[in-house]
Structures are given as C-alpha cells and as structure tokens.
Scaffold this motif. Structure first.
Motif, PDB file in Angstrom:
ATOM      1  N   PHE A  83       2.312  12.915  -8.999  1.00 35.03           N
ATOM      2  CA  PHE A  83       1.955  14.315  -8.749  1.00 35.03           C
ATOM      3  C   PHE A  83       3.193  15.200  -8.887  1.00 35.03           C
ATOM      4  CE2 PHE A  83      -1.738  12.947  -5.846  1.00 35.03           C
ATOM      5  CZ  PHE A  83      -2.685  13.204  -6.814  1.00 35.03           C
ATOM      6  N   GLU A  84       4.284  14.784  -8.271  1.00 36.90           N
ATOM      7  CA  GLU A  84       5.502  15.588  -8.276  1.00 36.90           C
ATOM      8  C   GLU A  84       6.098  15.686  -9.681  1.00 36.90           C
ATOM      9  OE1 GLU A  84       7.895  13.818  -5.197  1.00 36.90           O
ATOM     10  OE2 GLU A  84       6.585  14.587  -3.625  1.00 36.90           O
ATOM     11  N   ASP A  85       6.073  14.581 -10.415  1.00 38.37           N
ATOM     12  CA  ASP A  85       6.622  14.584 -11.776  1.00 38.37           C
ATOM     13  C   ASP A  85       5.850  15.535 -12.697  1.00 38.37           C
ATOM     14  OD1 ASP A  85       8.567  12.778 -11.071  1.00 38.37           O
ATOM     15  OD2 ASP A  85       7.530  11.029 -11.951  1.00 38.37           O
ATOM     16  N   LEU A  86       4.549  15.616 -12.463  1.00 32.62           N
ATOM     17  CA  LEU A  86       3.719  16.471 -13.306  1.00 32.62           C
ATOM     18  C   LEU A  86       3.567  17.873 -12.722  1.00 32.62           C
ATOM     19  CD1 LEU A  86       0.980  13.859 -14.234  1.00 32.62           C
ATOM     20  CD2 LEU A  86       2.834  14.701 -15.696  1.00 32.62           C
ATOM     21  N   ASP A  87       4.317  18.155 -11.667  1.00 32.87           N
ATOM     22  CA  ASP A  87       4.293  19.453 -10.994  1.00 32.87           C
ATOM     23  C   ASP A  87       2.872  19.833 -10.564  1.00 32.87           C
ATOM     24  OD1 ASP A  87       5.517  21.656  -9.892  1.00 32.87           O
ATOM     25  OD2 ASP A  87       5.307  22.874 -11.720  1.00 32.87           O
ATOM     26  N   ILE A  88       2.176  18.864 -10.003  1.00 35.42           N
ATOM     27  CA  ILE A  88       0.817  19.079  -9.490  1.00 35.42           C
ATOM     28  C   ILE A  88       0.931  19.484  -8.016  1.00 35.42           C
ATOM     29  CG2 ILE A  88      -1.437  18.004  -9.051  1.00 35.42           C
ATOM     30  CD1 ILE A  88      -0.787  18.070 -12.012  1.00 35.42           C
ATOM     31  N   ARG A  89       0.254  20.572  -7.683  1.00 32.62           N
ATOM     32  CA  ARG A  89       0.218  21.011  -6.274  1.00 32.62           C
ATOM     33  C   ARG A  89      -0.926  20.258  -5.598  1.00 32.62           C
ATOM     34  NH1 ARG A  89       1.481  25.836  -9.130  1.00 32.62           N
ATOM     35  NH2 ARG A  89       3.613  26.430  -8.642  1.00 32.62           N
ATOM     36  N   TRP A  90      -0.583  19.212  -4.906  1.00 35.56           N
ATOM     37  CA  TRP A  90      -1.584  18.297  -4.337  1.00 35.56           C
ATOM     38  C   TRP A  90      -1.731  18.439  -2.825  1.00 35.56           C
ATOM     39  CZ3 TRP A  90       0.326  13.912  -1.482  1.00 35.56           C
ATOM     40  CH2 TRP A  90       1.724  13.802  -1.459  1.00 35.56           C
ATOM     41  N   SER A  91      -1.207  19.519  -2.264  1.00 36.10           N
ATOM     42  CA  SER A  91      -1.243  19.714  -0.811  1.00 36.10           C
ATOM     43  C   SER A  91      -2.669  19.833  -0.281  1.00 36.10           C
ATOM     44  CB  SER A  91      -0.425  20.935  -0.405  1.00 36.10           C
ATOM     45  OG  SER A  91      -0.952  22.099  -1.018  1.00 36.10           O
ATOM     46  N   THR A  92      -3.606  20.206  -1.126  1.00 34.59           N
ATOM     47  CA  THR A  92      -4.995  20.287  -0.657  1.00 34.59           C
ATOM     48  C   THR A  92      -5.571  18.904  -0.356  1.00 34.59           C
ATOM     49  OG1 THR A  92      -5.798  20.273  -2.941  1.00 34.59           O
ATOM     50  CG2 THR A  92      -5.466  22.440  -1.895  1.00 34.59           C
ATOM     51  N   LEU A  93      -4.890  17.865  -0.810  1.00 31.22           N
ATOM     52  CA  LEU A  93      -5.345  16.499  -0.486  1.00 31.22           C
ATOM     53  C   LEU A  93      -4.929  16.084   0.927  1.00 31.22           C
ATOM     54  CD1 LEU A  93      -4.483  14.631  -3.811  1.00 31.22           C
ATOM     55  CD2 LEU A  93      -6.737  15.322  -2.981  1.00 31.22           C
ATOM     56  N   ALA A 131       0.840  -1.204   0.000  1.00 32.26           N
ATOM     57  CA  ALA A 131       0.000   0.000   0.000  1.00 32.26           C
ATOM     58  C   ALA A 131       0.873   1.251   0.000  1.00 32.26           C
ATOM     59  CB  ALA A 131      -0.934  -0.018   1.213  1.00 32.26           C
ATOM     60  N   ARG A 132       1.954   1.214   0.750  1.00 37.47           N
ATOM     61  CA  ARG A 132       2.874   2.347   0.786  1.00 37.47           C
ATOM     62  C   ARG A 132       3.503   2.556  -0.600  1.00 37.47           C
ATOM     63  NH1 ARG A 132       7.885   3.660   4.375  1.00 37.47           N
ATOM     64  NH2 ARG A 132       8.506   5.593   3.360  1.00 37.47           N
ATOM     65  N   ALA A 133       3.894   1.478  -1.256  1.00 33.47           N
ATOM     66  CA  ALA A 133       4.483   1.596  -2.594  1.00 33.47           C
ATOM     67  C   ALA A 133       3.480   2.228  -3.552  1.00 33.47           C
ATOM     68  CB  ALA A 133       4.936   0.226  -3.090  1.00 33.47           C
ATOM     69  N   ASP A 134       2.207   1.829  -3.450  1.00 33.09           N
ATOM     70  CA  ASP A 134       1.165   2.436  -4.296  1.00 33.09           C
ATOM     71  C   ASP A 134       1.015   3.924  -3.980  1.00 33.09           C
ATOM     72  OD1 ASP A 134       0.667   0.044  -5.550  1.00 33.09           O
ATOM     73  OD2 ASP A 134      -1.183  -0.390  -4.410  1.00 33.09           O
ATOM     74  N   TYR A 135       1.031   4.251  -2.692  1.00 31.86           N
ATOM     75  CA  TYR A 135       0.919   5.652  -2.273  1.00 31.86           C
ATOM     76  C   TYR A 135       2.099   6.462  -2.822  1.00 31.86           C
ATOM     77  CZ  TYR A 135       1.090   9.741   0.789  1.00 31.86           C
ATOM     78  OH  TYR A 135       1.152  11.018   1.266  1.00 31.86           O
ATOM     79  N   ASP A 136       3.309   5.940  -2.639  1.00 32.70           N
ATOM     80  CA  ASP A 136       4.502   6.638  -3.123  1.00 32.70           C
ATOM     81  C   ASP A 136       4.458   6.819  -4.640  1.00 32.70           C
ATOM     82  OD1 ASP A 136       5.551   6.950  -0.590  1.00 32.70           O
ATOM     83  OD2 ASP A 136       6.945   5.248  -0.744  1.00 32.70           O
ATOM     84  N   GLU A 137       3.987   5.796  -5.350  1.00 32.55           N
ATOM     85  CA  GLU A 137       3.915   5.874  -6.806  1.00 32.55           C
ATOM     86  C   GLU A 137       2.979   7.011  -7.238  1.00 32.55           C
ATOM     87  OE1 GLU A 137       2.208   5.371 -10.618  1.00 32.55           O
ATOM     88  OE2 GLU A 137       1.098   4.670  -8.871  1.00 32.55           O
ATOM     89  N   LEU A 138       1.829   7.159  -6.574  1.00 28.43           N
ATOM     90  CA  LEU A 138       0.897   8.248  -6.879  1.00 28.43           C
ATOM     91  C   LEU A 138       1.517   9.599  -6.539  1.00 28.43           C
ATOM     92  CD1 LEU A 138      -1.953   9.047  -7.864  1.00 28.43           C
ATOM     93  CD2 LEU A 138      -2.695   8.864  -5.471  1.00 28.43           C
ATOM     94  N   ARG A 139       2.160   9.674  -5.392  1.00 29.86           N
ATOM     95  CA  ARG A 139       2.824  10.914  -4.963  1.00 29.86           C
ATOM     96  C   ARG A 139       3.889  11.330  -5.985  1.00 29.86           C
ATOM     97  NH1 ARG A 139       7.165  11.860  -1.215  1.00 29.86           N
ATOM     98  NH2 ARG A 139       7.415   9.610  -1.189  1.00 29.86           N
ATOM     99  N   TYR A 140       4.653  10.370  -6.461  1.00 23.84           N
ATOM    100  CA  TYR A 140       5.701  10.670  -7.452  1.00 23.84           C
ATOM    101  C   TYR A 140       5.092  11.178  -8.767  1.00 23.84           C
ATOM    102  CZ  TYR A 140       8.879   8.136  -4.328  1.00 23.84           C
ATOM    103  OH  TYR A 140       9.612   7.714  -3.244  1.00 23.84           O
TER     104      TYR A 140
END
Length: 186
Positions: A147-157, A136-145
């Motif tokens: 967001f970061e790769d696409l320069d998405i500001r996801w802090s509102t999540l 589950a952590r690997a899936d979470y990290d993959e989604l987070r990466y």
C-alpha cells in the motif's frame, strides 16, 4: 475419549520420605489442637469453681456433698502434663519442619523431572503458535508495504499497530523462540 489433563504432582506424591513428613506433621498438628482444647477446658473448669474452704476429704468427713468431678489437684497435674506435652509437640513440629525443608530440594527435583516432558511440550506449542503469529505479521507487513509503495491511502481499512510484538525482525517473538531453542524445547 476425553484426554485427562496433566496435573503437576505434589511433592509428597513422588517422594515417600516427604510424604511421611507431611503425615507426621498433620498428626502432630491434630495432637496440638486436641492438647490446646483440653488445656482450655481445664482452665474453664478451674475458672468456674469456687474456692473450697477445705478439701473433698474434709467434706466427706463432715458428711457434705463432694464436688464429684476431678479434684483441683488432679486438674492441676493434668494441666502440667498437658503443658509438657504441648512443649514436646512444638519441638517435634519444628524438627519435622526442618526435615521437610531439607527434603524439599530432593522432592522438588523429582516433581520437576516428572513434569519436564509436559513442560517442554507446552513450551513448544507456545513457540509454534508464536511462529504462526510471526508469519501472519510478516504477511500483514508485506501488504502494508505494498500500500505504502503504491501511495495508496488505506487508512479507511483501519490500520493496526503491532508494536506489542516488538520489532519485526528482532521482537519479542524472536526472543521467546530463541530462549526455547537454547533450552532445548524446540
């Protein structure tokens, strides 16, 4: 049908020698308690008596009432016997305690051997659950990466920090899994 929960057996449940020592110790403690109680009773009796000017035999010869209870000499003899018995009980208790300590290693091995399968089952369950957390952590990290790769500001999540799990590739989970594997539980 409800499954009965596993209980670790006591040392005396699996080792009859240890159980015998436990029973002997219990009986000796009961005797010690009774002995102490009787000694206190005699001390109270002796403490409340007035000192006789003469013996009960002299009181009989004089036609006076005799105390009617145990004689002072009889109580003193009984107290002496109780003290000797108390000393013997103390010695017996120390012998039983020493023997129990010597037998404890064997009894402990019997209990550990009896629990080994259940312990292994529970360690394996923890490891499998932790492996699920790692996935589950690997899936979470993959989604987070992503967001970061696409320069998405996801802090509102409400980003979460998973630092308590250690490093993603060499964290606490991996150490626990490795230890369980090294011990042969998974």
């Amino acid at each position: 049908m409800k499954k009965e929960q596993f209980r670790v057996p006591a040392l005396g449940d699996l080792d009859p020698v240890y159980k015998d020592y436990e029973n002997r110790r219990s009986l000796l403690l009961e005797k010690q308690t009774a002995n102490t109680r009787e000694q206190r009773r005699i001390q109270e009796v002796l403490g409340t008596r007035t000192v006789a000017q003469y013996s009960d035999n002299v009181a009989n010869l004089l036609g006076e009432d005799v105390s009617g209870g145990e004689t002072e000499h009889g109580l003193a003899e009984k107290m002496k016997a109780l003290r000797l018995e108390g000393r013997d009980i103390e010695i017996a208790l120390s012998v039983v305690d020493r023997r129990m300590a010597e037998q404890r290693t064997k009894a402990n091995k019997m209990v550990v051997d009896a629990c080994r399968k259940e312990f292994g089952r529970r360690v394996a369950a923890v490891v499998h659950a932790l492996e699920g957390v790692a996935a589950a952590r690997a899936d979470y990290d993959e989604l987070r990466y992503q967001f970061e790769d696409l320069d998405i500001r996801w802090s509102t999540l409400g980003p979460m920090t998973l630092g308590f799990l250690g490093e993603a590739n060499d964290g606490h989970i991996q150490r626990v899994v490795k230890e369980a594997r090294d011990l042969g539980y998974v």
